[in-house]
Write a protein that holds these residues in place. Structure first.
Motif, PDB file in Angstrom:
ATOM      1  N   ASP A 220       0.851  -1.187   0.000  1.00  0.00           N
ATOM      2  CA  ASP A 220       0.000   0.000   0.000  1.00  0.00           C
ATOM      3  C   ASP A 220       0.885   1.235   0.000  1.00  0.00           C
ATOM      4  O   ASP A 220       1.387   1.674   1.001  1.00  0.00           O
ATOM      5  N   ASP A 221       1.097   1.811  -1.183  1.00  0.00           N
ATOM      6  CA  ASP A 221       1.962   2.971  -1.308  1.00  0.00           C
ATOM      7  C   ASP A 221       1.299   4.237  -0.780  1.00  0.00           C
ATOM      8  O   ASP A 221       1.958   5.218  -0.478  1.00  0.00           O
ATOM      9  N   THR A 222      -0.039   4.251  -0.697  1.00  0.00           N
ATOM     10  CA  THR A 222      -0.741   5.385  -0.114  1.00  0.00           C
ATOM     11  C   THR A 222      -1.613   4.860   1.012  1.00  0.00           C
ATOM     12  O   THR A 222      -2.306   3.862   0.862  1.00  0.00           O
ATOM     13  N   THR A 223      -1.560   5.532   2.134  1.00  0.00           N
ATOM     14  CA  THR A 223      -2.305   5.044   3.281  1.00  0.00           C
ATOM     15  C   THR A 223      -3.771   5.440   3.231  1.00  0.00           C
ATOM     16  O   THR A 223      -4.597   4.818   3.869  1.00  0.00           O
ATOM     17  N   GLU A 224      -4.107   6.480   2.461  1.00  0.00           N
ATOM     18  CA  GLU A 224      -5.488   6.940   2.459  1.00  0.00           C
ATOM     19  C   GLU A 224      -6.426   5.871   1.926  1.00  0.00           C
ATOM     20  O   GLU A 224      -7.459   5.562   2.526  1.00  0.00           O
TER      21      GLU A 224
ATOM     22  N   LEU B 177       0.052   9.260  13.610  1.00  0.00           N
ATOM     23  CA  LEU B 177       1.015   9.199  12.509  1.00  0.00           C
ATOM     24  C   LEU B 177       0.321   9.088  11.155  1.00  0.00           C
ATOM     25  O   LEU B 177       0.896   9.438  10.128  1.00  0.00           O
ATOM     26  N   GLY B 178      -0.915   8.578  11.145  1.00  0.00           N
ATOM     27  CA  GLY B 178      -1.670   8.484   9.906  1.00  0.00           C
ATOM     28  C   GLY B 178      -1.328   7.304   9.039  1.00  0.00           C
ATOM     29  O   GLY B 178      -1.692   7.272   7.858  1.00  0.00           O
ATOM     30  N   TRP B 179      -0.677   6.294   9.613  1.00  0.00           N
ATOM     31  CA  TRP B 179      -0.277   5.134   8.827  1.00  0.00           C
ATOM     32  C   TRP B 179      -1.189   3.928   9.009  1.00  0.00           C
ATOM     33  O   TRP B 179      -1.043   2.923   8.311  1.00  0.00           O
ATOM     34  N   GLY B 180      -2.091   3.977   9.962  1.00  0.00           N
ATOM     35  CA  GLY B 180      -2.991   2.846  10.166  1.00  0.00           C
ATOM     36  C   GLY B 180      -2.265   1.565  10.498  1.00  0.00           C
ATOM     37  O   GLY B 180      -2.641   0.486  10.038  1.00  0.00           O
ATOM     38  N   THR B 181      -1.239   1.645  11.327  1.00  0.00           N
ATOM     39  CA  THR B 181      -0.448   0.464  11.665  1.00  0.00           C
ATOM     40  C   THR B 181      -1.197  -0.485  12.591  1.00  0.00           C
ATOM     41  O   THR B 181      -1.029  -1.708  12.508  1.00  0.00           O
TER      42      THR B 181
ATOM     43  N   ASN C  50       9.673  -2.753   1.162  1.00  0.00           N
ATOM     44  CA  ASN C  50       8.260  -2.682   1.521  1.00  0.00           C
ATOM     45  C   ASN C  50       8.049  -1.450   2.402  1.00  0.00           C
ATOM     46  O   ASN C  50       8.442  -1.428   3.562  1.00  0.00           O
ATOM     47  N   GLU C  51       7.420  -0.419   1.844  1.00  0.00           N
ATOM     48  CA  GLU C  51       7.273   0.835   2.571  1.00  0.00           C
ATOM     49  C   GLU C  51       6.364   0.696   3.786  1.00  0.00           C
ATOM     50  O   GLU C  51       6.573   1.353   4.811  1.00  0.00           O
ATOM     51  N   ALA C  52       5.332  -0.139   3.683  1.00  0.00           N
ATOM     52  CA  ALA C  52       4.451  -0.340   4.829  1.00  0.00           C
ATOM     53  C   ALA C  52       5.223  -0.969   5.988  1.00  0.00           C
ATOM     54  O   ALA C  52       5.035  -0.588   7.154  1.00  0.00           O
ATOM     55  N   LEU C  53       6.088  -1.910   5.686  1.00  0.00           N
ATOM     56  CA  LEU C  53       6.901  -2.555   6.716  1.00  0.00           C
ATOM     57  C   LEU C  53       7.882  -1.556   7.323  1.00  0.00           C
ATOM     58  O   LEU C  53       8.104  -1.542   8.540  1.00  0.00           O
ATOM     59  N   ARG C  54       8.429  -0.702   6.482  1.00  0.00           N
ATOM     60  CA  ARG C  54       9.376   0.309   6.971  1.00  0.00           C
ATOM     61  C   ARG C  54       8.674   1.323   7.878  1.00  0.00           C
ATOM     62  O   ARG C  54       9.226   1.752   8.899  1.00  0.00           O
ATOM     63  N   ARG C  55       7.456   1.691   7.531  1.00  0.00           N
ATOM     64  CA  ARG C  55       6.694   2.583   8.401  1.00  0.00           C
ATOM     65  C   ARG C  55       6.432   1.935   9.754  1.00  0.00           C
ATOM     66  O   ARG C  55       6.471   2.592  10.792  1.00  0.00           O
ATOM     67  N   MET C  56       6.166   0.629   9.724  1.00  0.00           N
ATOM     68  CA  MET C  56       5.943  -0.080  10.981  1.00  0.00           C
ATOM     69  C   MET C  56       7.190  -0.037  11.855  1.00  0.00           C
ATOM     70  O   MET C  56       7.095   0.091  13.090  1.00  0.00           O
ATOM     71  N   ALA C  57       8.356  -0.120  11.245  1.00  0.00           N
ATOM     72  CA  ALA C  57       9.604  -0.048  12.002  1.00  0.00           C
ATOM     73  C   ALA C  57       9.742   1.304  12.692  1.00  0.00           C
ATOM     74  O   ALA C  57      10.215   1.391  13.834  1.00  0.00           O
ATOM     75  N   VAL C  58       9.327   2.374  12.014  1.00  0.00           N
ATOM     76  CA  VAL C  58       9.371   3.705  12.624  1.00  0.00           C
ATOM     77  C   VAL C  58       8.367   3.793  13.774  1.00  0.00           C
ATOM     78  O   VAL C  58       8.681   4.299  14.854  1.00  0.00           O
ATOM     79  N   PHE C  59       7.170   3.305  13.527  1.00  0.00           N
ATOM     80  CA  PHE C  59       6.149   3.283  14.583  1.00  0.00           C
ATOM     81  C   PHE C  59       6.665   2.540  15.807  1.00  0.00           C
ATOM     82  O   PHE C  59       6.506   3.004  16.950  1.00  0.00           O
TER      83      PHE C  59
ATOM     84  N   GLN D 279      18.263  -0.302   9.998  1.00  0.00           N
ATOM     85  CA  GLN D 279      19.024   0.360  11.056  1.00  0.00           C
ATOM     86  C   GLN D 279      20.115   1.249  10.465  1.00  0.00           C
ATOM     87  O   GLN D 279      20.873   0.847   9.579  1.00  0.00           O
ATOM     88  N   GLY D 280      20.181   2.495  10.954  1.00  0.00           N
ATOM     89  CA  GLY D 280      21.183   3.436  10.492  1.00  0.00           C
ATOM     90  C   GLY D 280      20.872   4.109   9.171  1.00  0.00           C
ATOM     91  O   GLY D 280      21.584   5.043   8.781  1.00  0.00           O
ATOM     92  N   MET D 281      19.827   3.670   8.481  1.00  0.00           N
ATOM     93  CA  MET D 281      19.475   4.279   7.200  1.00  0.00           C
ATOM     94  C   MET D 281      18.657   5.544   7.424  1.00  0.00           C
ATOM     95  O   MET D 281      17.928   5.660   8.413  1.00  0.00           O
ATOM     96  N   PRO D 282      18.761   6.536   6.506  1.00  0.00           N
ATOM     97  CA  PRO D 282      18.006   7.780   6.684  1.00  0.00           C
ATOM     98  C   PRO D 282      16.496   7.520   6.703  1.00  0.00           C
ATOM     99  O   PRO D 282      15.987   6.692   5.937  1.00  0.00           O
ATOM    100  N   LEU D 283      15.808   8.218   7.583  1.00  0.00           N
ATOM    101  CA  LEU D 283      14.354   8.178   7.578  1.00  0.00           C
ATOM    102  C   LEU D 283      13.825   8.846   6.315  1.00  0.00           C
ATOM    103  O   LEU D 283      14.447   9.768   5.782  1.00  0.00           O
ATOM    104  N   THR D 284      12.684   8.376   5.846  1.00  0.00           N
ATOM    105  CA  THR D 284      12.101   8.971   4.649  1.00  0.00           C
ATOM    106  C   THR D 284      11.583  10.372   4.974  1.00  0.00           C
ATOM    107  O   THR D 284      11.315  10.715   6.136  1.00  0.00           O
ATOM    108  N   ASP D 285      11.418  11.185   3.930  1.00  0.00           N
ATOM    109  CA  ASP D 285      10.865  12.523   4.125  1.00  0.00           C
ATOM    110  C   ASP D 285       9.468  12.452   4.730  1.00  0.00           C
ATOM    111  O   ASP D 285       9.102  13.274   5.582  1.00  0.00           O
ATOM    112  N   ASP D 286       8.680  11.469   4.286  1.00  0.00           N
ATOM    113  CA  ASP D 286       7.332  11.305   4.829  1.00  0.00           C
ATOM    114  C   ASP D 286       7.383  11.012   6.318  1.00  0.00           C
ATOM    115  O   ASP D 286       6.620  11.590   7.106  1.00  0.00           O
TER     116      ASP D 286
END
Length: 259
Positions: free
Chosen positions: A4-8, A94-98, A135-144, A189-196
């Motif tokens: 899911d590239d867009t969470t809306e 956060l608006g990601w619906g995790t 997987n961007e959804a998985l990466r967002r979960m890591a931030v959450f 780990q150690g990678m830059p966070l996305t702008d989003d």
């Protein structure tokens, strides 16, 4: 699996909750009658599979009564249900619906956490999913998880749906004051966070600083003052360093068992 590239669009998907949107499911959890259907025996705390109905609509859900929580040495007794609700509040902010819709309410065995059951895509190989790096959804979960200090992100807590949205469950051992991030999602780990992610974290930080904000008030209901302060501090660190965190050398990096 489809990502899911867009969470809306994913946030309004009804495939995960038996035809209900997340908003409809949340309201049903608040007002519906809970009926226990059985117990999930593999869970370490009392976890009951239920239906919730208001006479017109019904849905499957999970009910974790406070009375069934097993005491833990590193978390105050009787607080795990509230931490699950706090995790949902942060996820929504956060608006990601995790996290699936989650409430704190009374039930057949007293107060507890009630969360919509996610009808996941059983064709997805969860072990392979947990290792993906694109997987961007998985990466967002890591931030959450870094924000809520999740100390138990196992592979089995990943809940992908047929529409491509990714949910996570079991956040009762989150929000500790000490850094206890323990997860199977260390591939960034150690990678830059996305702008989003940076944009959403900055907005989250502003809400956490406002004692009148509904998010802050929800966290104040379920967490201690030092724990709420620790949430803000973790967000500050993420914004300052702008990278995904590293494992702590003083705490096991991966939950056991990892599945």
């Amino acid at each position: 699996m489809k990502q899911d590239d867009t969470t809306e669009g994913a946030a309004e998907s009804t495939d995960a909750f038996g035809g209900l949107t997340p908003a409809e499911g949340l309201e049903l959890l608040r007002v519906g009658e809970l009926t226990v259907q059985g117990r999930l025996a593999a869970a370490s705390n009392a976890t009951l599979y239920c239906t919730v109905s208001d006479g017109l609509r019904s849905a499957a859900c999970v009910y974790k009564p406070v009375a069934g929580e097993r005491p833990l040495w590193d978390f105050p007794d009787g607080t795990l249900a509230g931490r699950e609700v706090g995790a949902y509040a942060v996820s929504e902010a956060l608006g990601w619906g995790t996290v699936p819709p989650t409430v704190h309410r009374d039930g057949p065995f007293g107060e507890g956490m009630v969360q919509l059951w996610v009808h996941g895509d059983e064709t997805v190989d969860l072990v392979a999913l947990a290792r993906e790096t694109d997987n961007e959804a998985l990466r967002r979960m890591a931030v959450f998880d870094a924000v809520v200090n999740n100390s138990d992100r196992k592979i089995g807590h990943l809940l992908p749906t047929a529409s491509g949205h990714l949910y996570g469950c079991d956040h009762g051992v989150s929000f500790a004051e000490e850094y206890k991030l323990r997860t199977v999602l260390w591939q960034w780990q150690g990678m830059p966070l996305t702008d989003d992610a940076l944009t959403r974290l900055a907005a989250l930080r502003a809400r956490l600083a406002d004692s009148a904000d509904p998010l802050r008030q929800e966290l104040d209901r379920h967490l201690t003052g030092p724990e709420v302060f620790a949430v803000r501090s973790r967000v500050d660190l993420l914004l300052r360093h702008r990278v995904h965190p590293y494992p702590s050398p003083d705490w096991p990096a991966v939950p056991w068992p990892p599945v």
